[in-house]
Scaffold this active site. Structure first.
Site, PDB file in Angstrom:
ATOM      1  CD  GLU A 129      -2.990  -1.608   2.378  1.00  0.00           C
ATOM      2  OE1 GLU A 129      -2.442  -0.098   3.909  1.00  0.00           O
ATOM      3  OE2 GLU A 129      -3.499  -2.450   2.561  1.00  0.00           O
ATOM      4  CG  ASP A 149      -2.737   8.501   8.634  1.00  0.00           C
ATOM      5  OD1 ASP A 149      -3.445   7.119   7.911  1.00  0.00           O
ATOM      6  OD2 ASP A 149      -2.918   9.090   7.232  1.00  0.00           O
TER       7      ASP A 149
END
EC number: 4.2.1.20
Length: 253
Positions: free
Chosen positions: A45, A56
């Site tokens: 990814e 995140d």
């Protein structure tokens, strides 16, 4: 057949690695991808850095910020990857937020991904309903798999809807928090993994968030097809650079 679909049919647990494109250095992207494949990673990814990465944790945020400071942009990433299929065979997914894709033009973005040989996208802030109504046809036109996230709080009804519009795998977030490694998974998370496995979905599940070593990889893949490691790999890059990838992967498998 899409490379993701083909890889998911293999009789093995999938190890997927996430990293931010353009980190630690702007031009490290291709070398990192090549080294990950060479050392037995099944799927990669590639994070498209964004200034406001909601899902995140601090490690990935910091790497994304550094990549932006290094000069990474959507166009530079596409330029870096234009010949990637001359050297890399495993599935590649771009993971990023919807805003840069919208700015680039959704169809133009998908077309460019197809030209380069990208197999799928993960867009955490693109609601599945909006995708199904407005963008699914475009993704399918260019042969791209779109991967959706579920969490322990996602209702069964919504999970089944996600399953119905998906044609690759479901990204099973291990907990309702941001990304980041942890010591291990507790009973609540294991119950969640088992519950999803027992739903008998048509798409396999790959677990992300909180996987950092062999122990957590094995825990995550007890009920799922595979697991994704992001923050722990980025910490490894920060501490040891991009030259010791074999050591990192060897400690997981």
């Amino acid at each position: 057949m899409n490379r993701i679909t083909h890889k998911l049919q293999e009789d093995k647990k999938i190890l997927s690695i996430y990293f931010s494109a353009g980190y630690p250095n702007l031009n490290d992207t291709v070398q990192i991808i090549q080294d990950l494949e060479k050392n037995g990673v099944d799927l990669i990814e590639i994070g498209l850095p964004f200034s406001d990465p909601l899902a995140d944790g601090p490690t990935i945020q910091a790497s994304s910020t550094q990549a932006l400071h290094n000069g990474m942009t959507t166009q530079i990433l596409f330029d870096q990857l234009k010949n990637i299929r001359e050297s890399v065979k495993i599935p590649l997914i771009i993971m990023g937020y919807f805003n840069p894709m919208l700015q680039y033009g959704v169809e133009a973005f998908c077309q460019k991904c197809a030209e380069i040989g990208i197999d799928g996208l993960i867009i955490p802030d693109l609601p599945v309903d909006v995708y199904a109504e407005e963008y699914k046809a475009i993704f399918e036109k260019y042969g791209l798999i779109n991967v959706f996230l579920i969490t322990p709080q996602t209702s069964e009804e919504r999970i089944r809807f996600i399953d119905s519009v998906s044609n690759g795998f479901i990204y099973m977030v291990s907990s309702a928090s941001v990304t980041g490694s942890q010591a291990g998974f507790g009973d609540i998370q294991e119950t969640y993994f088992e519950r999803i496995a027992n739903m008998d979905l048509k798409n396999p599940q790959i677990v992300g968030f909180g996987i950092s070593n062999k122990e957590t990889f094995n825990q995550a893949t007890k009920y799922a097809k595979g697991a994704i490691i992001g923050s722990a790999f980025i910490k490894h890059l920060a501490e040891k650079g991009s030259r010791k990838i074999a050591q990192f992967v060897g400690e997981i498998r």
